[in-house]
Design a protein around this motif. Structure first.
Motif, short mmCIF file in Angstrom:
data_model
loop_
_atom_site.label_atom_id
_atom_site.label_comp_id
_atom_site.label_asym_id
_atom_site.label_seq_id
_atom_site.Cartn_x
_atom_site.Cartn_y
_atom_site.Cartn_z
N LEU A 1 0.97 -1.06 -0.12
CA LEU A 1 -0.12 0.11 0.06
C LEU A 1 0.98 1.60 -0.06
CD1 LEU A 1 -2.76 -1.01 2.82
CD2 LEU A 1 -3.15 -0.16 0.29
N TYR B 1 -4.77 0.50 -4.44
CA TYR B 1 -6.06 -1.00 -3.84
C TYR B 1 -7.38 0.80 -2.73
CZ TYR B 1 -2.70 -3.98 -3.33
OH TYR B 1 -1.62 -4.79 -2.87
N PRO C 1 -0.55 2.97 -3.98
CA PRO C 1 -1.65 3.24 -2.98
C PRO C 1 -3.34 3.34 -4.21
CG PRO C 1 -0.37 4.71 -3.12
CD PRO C 1 -0.08 3.92 -3.87
N GLY D 1 -6.37 -0.23 4.06
CA GLY D 1 -5.12 -0.13 4.88
C GLY D 1 -5.31 -0.21 6.14
#
Length: 197
Positions: free
Chosen positions: A156, A163, A160, A168
């Motif tokens: 992540l 996702y 990032p 997270g």
């Protein structure tokens, strides 16, 4: 898909107290309305978690990797009943034994669709066997993979945008069970500003 957009969700304050209800579609229109949701993580005996890549037809964050399953309880519906309903719809699985590991409060805007996520998210986990017979609905799930949750958090940081923005916080609740965790960024500074889940 549009049928679920008309389902009702519970509007809540930042302590999870019910304030009213609205449709899924209305709750996710800018600027967003804080509402109750859940995120499920299925965990195998090797402590890996099942991630799903959200289908391309999703109205919020399509084709992003996310937790095993997520959704919204209907007003007054128990979290476990709602989560098991979505597990059956998305993954083709029978009921699993769920436990809550915390709550994650977050806000994110989808740059692709303009929809907003503003959720009081109950994080649920279930221990499942390694040979779980998963039959995902292609209208819900593009792909599946089992991963180490610590590796997910590391990835992540480097990628990032692959996702869903809530993943997270959800994985952190799994690894460090607590009460409410806030996303940190004020709504007007939240990542993924418009331009939705």
């Amino acid at each position: 898909m549009m049928g679920r957009e008309e389902h009702l969700v519970e509007l809540v304050d930042d302590g999870g107290r019910v304030l009213g209800e609205t449709t899924v579609a209305a709750a996710h229109q800018p600027p967003g309305r804080l509402h109750r949701a859940f995120s499920v993580l299925l965990v195998d005996p090797a402590s890996r978690v099942l991630l799903q890549q959200r289908a391309a037809v999703k109205t919020r964050f399509p084709l992003r990797w996310a937790n095993s399953c997520c959704g919204h309880p209907l007003p007054g519906q128990s979290l476990t009943d709602a989560a098991n309903r979505r597990i059956a719809e998305e993954l083709g699985l029978g009921p699993v034994d769920l436990s809550e590991v915390g709550v994650y409060l977050y806000y994110a805007e989808d740059p692709a669709t303009g929809r907003v996520e503003f959720e009081y998210d109950h994080v649920l986990r279930a221990e499942v066997p390694a040979d779980l017979p998963i039959r995902p609905d292609p209208d819900e799930v593009a792909d599946l993979r089992w991963v180490d949750p610590v590796a997910v958090l590391a990835d992540l940081d480097t990628d990032p945008r692959a996702y869903a923005p809530w993943l997270g916080g959800v994985v952190n609740r799994l690894l460090h069970p607590v009460g409410v965790a806030r996303s940190g960024a004020p709504a007007d500074e939240a990542p993924e500003r418009s331009g939705g889940r």
